[in-house]
Enzyme design. Structure first.
Site, PDB file in Angstrom:
ATOM      1  N   LYS A  61      42.491  23.184  79.050  1.00 35.74           N
ATOM      2  CA  LYS A  61      43.104  23.987  80.115  1.00 35.74           C
ATOM      3  C   LYS A  61      42.166  24.090  81.318  1.00 35.74           C
ATOM      4  O   LYS A  61      42.557  23.801  82.453  1.00 35.74           O
ATOM      5  CB  LYS A  61      43.449  25.384  79.609  1.00 35.74           C
ATOM      6  N   ASP A  90      48.470  27.700  80.227  1.00 33.42           N
ATOM      7  CA  ASP A  90      47.960  29.031  79.934  1.00 33.42           C
ATOM      8  C   ASP A  90      49.070  29.852  79.285  1.00 33.42           C
ATOM      9  O   ASP A  90      50.121  29.308  78.928  1.00 33.42           O
ATOM     10  CB  ASP A  90      47.415  29.697  81.205  1.00 33.42           C
TER      11      ASP A  90
END
Length: 306
Positions: free
Chosen positions: A173, A191
């Site tokens: 991420k 996320d």
């Protein structure tokens, strides 16, 4: 021909009909009635499952419509170079981008380069980043990744996923955030907002972030990945909240298979809108020029102050 009913049986049938009519509420319509003006016609017992092609078309239409709603979508972390974005993204775990943005000015004033941060006294670094939470673990990651940048990459942030994920505290991420926004390399930022919305929209039923990333990557062309991430995260923060989505104020409600999970009354839903959608400051102290909202206040600004 069959037998003709007797007068006695006709009388019994009429009596039963009268009893049923008396038990029925006044004005009630038969099941499945579509009386003129009625909005309560029975829905089909089971809708036809959406095909893969139909889902992909709906997903791409949602992306296009979100692009119209959020033409100014952008990363909501303040940064001036890849190192600042990398550090800010690591700090953003388990806190808001706003709190990170309020914390990083003092952080980068004290430790402007990887070399400076690698040489930081842990306790002093912890004190600077304390407002972001989990400050001891984050300080270890920041010193570790800064040391790696100094010793392995000549103080420069690498521009590949393979290299970025070797840095302490950096997963896919964080790597995709840095690649997409500091290097122009497309990436999906999975996320909590991204994962929640793509599941609500029935683009995937996966929970694991890497599996979510793989399935969404198969729906959209690579060139769309970075901006798609910004649009979805913007929408999740402003409208499609975790506990109470503002369904009645959602610009893509007509495309959402989960419409109704949140507040559907338009007036009540509008009160749930956040940031610029609700007339409040955004998360960045230094937002892009085209951002229509107010800049966030610096850390320590009194409540109500602009």
């Amino acid at each position: 021909m069959g037998e003709q009913p007797s007068a006695k049986s006709n009388k019994a049938a009429k009596g039963a009909s009268a009893k049923r009519a008396a038990a029925k509420p006044a004005g009630a319509e038969p099941a499945g009635s579509t009386k003129a003006g009625s909005t309560t016609a029975r829905k089909p017992k089971s809708a036809k499952p959406e095909s893969r092609l139909a889902m992909v078309r709906r997903a791409r239409r949602i992306n296009r419509e979100l692009a119209d709603v959020y033409p100014y979508a952008h990363p909501e972390l303040d940064f001036r170079d890849p190192f600042e974005l990398l550090v800010a993204t690591v700090l953003s775990a388990q806190t808001t981008d706003l709190r990170v943005n309020q914390t990083t000015p003092a952080l980068f004033a004290k430790y402007p380069t990887p070399e400076d941060m690698a040489a930081a006294v842990p306790e002093e670094l912890e004190e600077v980043i304390r407002p972001t939470g989990f400050f001891r673990a984050k300080a270890r990651s920041l010193i570790g990744l800064s040391t790696a940048l100094r010793d392995r990459y000549d103080g420069e942030v690498p521009g590949t996923l393979k290299d970025l994920v070797t840095l302490p505290g950096v997963g896919r991420k964080t790597a995709n955030v840095v690649l997409g926004n500091a290097f122009g390399v497309p990436g999906l930022t999975v996320d909590t907002h991204f994962g929640r919305l793509v599941r609500r929209w029935k683009w995937t039923d996966q929970e694991d972030p890497e599996k979510v990333e793989a399935e969404i990557a198969a729906i959209f062309p690579k060139s769309e990945w970075t901006m798609l991430s910004h649009r979805i995260i913007f929408h999740g923060r402003r409208v499609c909240h975790s506990r109470k989505p503002a369904c009645g104020a959602c610009p893509i409600a007509h495309l959402c298979p989960s419409y109704g999970e949140g507040e559907t009354d338009p007036e009540k839903a509008r009160k749930l809108l956040k940031y610029e959608m609700g007339g409040y400051p955004g998360q960045r102290l230094s937002p892009p020029p085209d951002y229509p909202g107010k800049p966030a206040p610096p850390l320590g600004t009194p409540a109500g102050a602009e």
